[in-house]
Design a protein around this motif. Sequence first.
Motif, PDB file in Angstrom:
ATOM      1  N   ASP A  85       0.838  -1.195   0.000  1.00 53.17           N
ATOM      2  CA  ASP A  85       0.000   0.000   0.000  1.00 53.17           C
ATOM      3  C   ASP A  85       0.878   1.252   0.000  1.00 53.17           C
ATOM      4  OD1 ASP A  85      -2.428  -1.529   0.280  1.00 53.17           O
ATOM      5  OD2 ASP A  85      -1.915  -1.815   2.395  1.00 53.17           O
ATOM      6  N   PRO A  86       0.331   2.395  -0.466  1.00 46.71           N
ATOM      7  CA  PRO A  86       1.067   3.654  -0.390  1.00 46.71           C
ATOM      8  C   PRO A  86       1.430   3.971   1.063  1.00 46.71           C
ATOM      9  CG  PRO A  86      -0.878   3.891  -1.764  1.00 46.71           C
ATOM     10  CD  PRO A  86      -0.986   2.557  -1.084  1.00 46.71           C
ATOM     11  N   PRO A  87       2.604   4.573   1.337  1.00 46.46           N
ATOM     12  CA  PRO A  87       3.578   5.097   0.374  1.00 46.46           C
ATOM     13  C   PRO A  87       4.622   4.083  -0.074  1.00 46.46           C
ATOM     14  CG  PRO A  87       4.278   5.693   2.555  1.00 46.46           C
ATOM     15  CD  PRO A  87       2.970   4.948   2.730  1.00 46.46           C
ATOM     16  N   PHE A  88       4.425   2.803   0.268  1.00 45.29           N
ATOM     17  CA  PHE A  88       5.396   1.784  -0.111  1.00 45.29           C
ATOM     18  C   PHE A  88       5.061   1.217  -1.484  1.00 45.29           C
ATOM     19  CE2 PHE A  88       5.098   1.665   4.532  1.00 45.29           C
ATOM     20  CZ  PHE A  88       6.423   1.817   4.878  1.00 45.29           C
ATOM     21  N   TYR A  89       6.072   0.679  -2.133  1.00 42.64           N
ATOM     22  CA  TYR A  89       5.825  -0.172  -3.281  1.00 42.64           C
ATOM     23  C   TYR A  89       6.956  -1.176  -3.367  1.00 42.64           C
ATOM     24  CZ  TYR A  89       9.148   2.774  -5.888  1.00 42.64           C
ATOM     25  OH  TYR A  89      10.252   3.468  -6.301  1.00 42.64           O
ATOM     26  N   LEU A 116      10.332  -0.407  -1.139  1.00 39.91           N
ATOM     27  CA  LEU A 116      10.789   0.975  -1.237  1.00 39.91           C
ATOM     28  C   LEU A 116       9.728   1.930  -0.728  1.00 39.91           C
ATOM     29  CD1 LEU A 116      11.515  -0.557  -4.250  1.00 39.91           C
ATOM     30  CD2 LEU A 116      13.086   1.354  -4.214  1.00 39.91           C
ATOM     31  N   GLN A 117      10.180   3.110  -0.324  1.00 42.64           N
ATOM     32  CA  GLN A 117       9.274   4.166   0.101  1.00 42.64           C
ATOM     33  C   GLN A 117       9.875   5.481  -0.370  1.00 42.64           C
ATOM     34  OE1 GLN A 117       9.876   6.395   2.971  1.00 42.64           O
ATOM     35  NE2 GLN A 117       7.873   7.337   3.036  1.00 42.64           N
ATOM     36  N   ASN A 118       9.182   6.105  -1.340  1.00 42.61           N
ATOM     37  CA  ASN A 118       9.697   7.348  -1.928  1.00 42.61           C
ATOM     38  C   ASN A 118      11.119   7.169  -2.460  1.00 42.61           C
ATOM     39  OD1 ASN A 118       7.299   8.654  -1.264  1.00 42.61           O
ATOM     40  ND2 ASN A 118       8.073   9.300   0.724  1.00 42.61           N
ATOM     41  N   SER A 119      11.318   6.052  -3.170  1.00 47.03           N
ATOM     42  CA  SER A 119      12.621   5.734  -3.774  1.00 47.03           C
ATOM     43  C   SER A 119      13.710   5.500  -2.740  1.00 47.03           C
ATOM     44  CB  SER A 119      13.056   6.843  -4.747  1.00 47.03           C
ATOM     45  OG  SER A 119      12.130   6.966  -5.799  1.00 47.03           O
ATOM     46  N   ILE A 120      13.352   5.244  -1.507  1.00 47.15           N
ATOM     47  CA  ILE A 120      14.318   4.921  -0.449  1.00 47.15           C
ATOM     48  C   ILE A 120      14.105   3.470  -0.039  1.00 47.15           C
ATOM     49  CG2 ILE A 120      15.051   5.417   1.915  1.00 47.15           C
ATOM     50  CD1 ILE A 120      14.138   8.276   1.512  1.00 47.15           C
ATOM     51  N   TRP A 121      15.189   2.725   0.021  1.00 50.93           N
ATOM     52  CA  TRP A 121      15.073   1.317   0.388  1.00 50.93           C
ATOM     53  C   TRP A 121      14.714   1.210   1.864  1.00 50.93           C
ATOM     54  CZ3 TRP A 121      19.931  -1.357  -2.098  1.00 50.93           C
ATOM     55  CH2 TRP A 121      20.027  -0.956  -3.428  1.00 50.93           C
ATOM     56  N   VAL A 122      13.717   0.414   2.154  1.00 48.85           N
ATOM     57  CA  VAL A 122      13.270   0.279   3.531  1.00 48.85           C
ATOM     58  C   VAL A 122      13.635  -1.086   4.090  1.00 48.85           C
ATOM     59  CG1 VAL A 122      11.266   0.286   5.054  1.00 48.85           C
ATOM     60  CG2 VAL A 122      11.399   1.911   3.149  1.00 48.85           C
ATOM     61  N   VAL A 123      13.198  -2.121   3.440  1.00 46.39           N
ATOM     62  CA  VAL A 123      13.470  -3.475   3.912  1.00 46.39           C
ATOM     63  C   VAL A 123      14.005  -4.307   2.760  1.00 46.39           C
ATOM     64  CG1 VAL A 123      12.496  -5.553   4.956  1.00 46.39           C
ATOM     65  CG2 VAL A 123      11.620  -3.317   5.607  1.00 46.39           C
ATOM     66  N   VAL A 124      15.156  -4.900   2.946  1.00 48.76           N
ATOM     67  CA  VAL A 124      15.716  -5.819   1.974  1.00 48.76           C
ATOM     68  C   VAL A 124      15.459  -7.228   2.467  1.00 48.76           C
ATOM     69  CG1 VAL A 124      17.829  -6.605   0.841  1.00 48.76           C
ATOM     70  CG2 VAL A 124      17.524  -4.179   1.350  1.00 48.76           C
ATOM     71  N   ILE A 125      14.873  -8.054   1.641  1.00 51.96           N
ATOM     72  CA  ILE A 125      14.550  -9.413   2.052  1.00 51.96           C
ATOM     73  C   ILE A 125      15.247 -10.394   1.120  1.00 51.96           C
ATOM     74  CG2 ILE A 125      12.729 -11.097   2.475  1.00 51.96           C
ATOM     75  CD1 ILE A 125      10.845  -8.800   2.963  1.00 51.96           C
ATOM     76  N   GLU A 126      16.125 -11.191   1.670  1.00 52.50           N
ATOM     77  CA  GLU A 126      16.796 -12.225   0.912  1.00 52.50           C
ATOM     78  C   GLU A 126      16.163 -13.564   1.261  1.00 52.50           C
ATOM     79  OE1 GLU A 126      19.555 -12.849  -1.273  1.00 52.50           O
ATOM     80  OE2 GLU A 126      18.833 -10.865  -1.787  1.00 52.50           O
ATOM     81  N   SER A 204       6.198  -2.088  12.699  1.00 52.96           N
ATOM     82  CA  SER A 204       6.884  -1.031  13.444  1.00 52.96           C
ATOM     83  C   SER A 204       7.974  -0.384  12.606  1.00 52.96           C
ATOM     84  CB  SER A 204       7.471  -1.595  14.738  1.00 52.96           C
ATOM     85  OG  SER A 204       6.442  -2.010  15.625  1.00 52.96           O
ATOM     86  N   LEU A 205       8.697  -1.188  11.836  1.00 53.45           N
ATOM     87  CA  LEU A 205       9.748  -0.637  10.980  1.00 53.45           C
ATOM     88  C   LEU A 205       9.140   0.263   9.914  1.00 53.45           C
ATOM     89  CD1 LEU A 205      12.184  -3.650  10.406  1.00 53.45           C
ATOM     90  CD2 LEU A 205      12.577  -1.603  11.778  1.00 53.45           C
ATOM     91  N   GLY A 206       8.011  -0.165   9.350  1.00 48.15           N
ATOM     92  CA  GLY A 206       7.342   0.644   8.351  1.00 48.15           C
ATOM     93  C   GLY A 206       6.933   1.998   8.904  1.00 48.15           C
ATOM     94  N   GLN A 207       6.355   1.991  10.093  1.00 47.83           N
ATOM     95  CA  GLN A 207       5.921   3.240  10.717  1.00 47.83           C
ATOM     96  C   GLN A 207       7.109   4.116  11.098  1.00 47.83           C
ATOM     97  OE1 GLN A 207       2.764   4.448  10.965  1.00 47.83           O
ATOM     98  NE2 GLN A 207       2.358   2.675   9.655  1.00 47.83           N
TER      99      GLN A 207
END
Length: 212
Positions: A85-89, A116-126, A204-207
């Motif tokens: 959902d916005p603002p993430f994609y 990503l959130q506003n072109s900023i990496w938020v969570v990397v999942i391997e 929590s990380l998203g917020q």
Amino acid sequence: MPVTLQASRLSLYDVESKLHLRQQFTTDDFFTQLLQSSPDLSEFEKQILDRTKQHYSYLAKRPLLEVTVKMVTLSPLLSLAGFYDPPFYTTLEESVEVESQDGSETVRGQIDVLVLQNSIWVVVIESKSVQYDVMMALPQALTYMSASPNHLANQNTFGMITNGREFRFIKLEPTPSPTYTLSKVFSLSEPENHLYLVLQILKSLGQLVISQ
């Protein structure tokens, strides 16, 4: 001329040495505090996560491919955490490059799932096969996180690695020198459903990132 290396072939020692990273060997207070401040999950969310654990337990009796891990465990978590959902994609298989501090080497790799959130990496999942230790994903995740706009702008970057059965979170701090901290391991092998805790931390990380 810089030498190009593949992120998937680097050991944790290689990554720490080339990117000048060091692990902070402390308790996982940061992630514990995230859990303590996270709101309780709804009954609907718990039902979905219980169902997800049941699906995983059934499918894990046979060898799981990486794409199956993504579908069975990651997709429900990302959806419930609000990362669709916005603002993430979310994008898949993103190419990244990160240069060593002296400029002599460039590490190149592919990210399995990138939020990503506003072109900023938020969570990397391997995501790795369940047959392998979840820590095998750590060198790649740290490489990708080191290339993120957050890290390059001297902001904290967060990640999660999983093999489908186990989940572990990463906090990468850029200053005064790059350090990373690991959470404890959350495992679907435990009697209680650790997906509850994983979802609470993701929320929590998203917020946290949105508020920053």
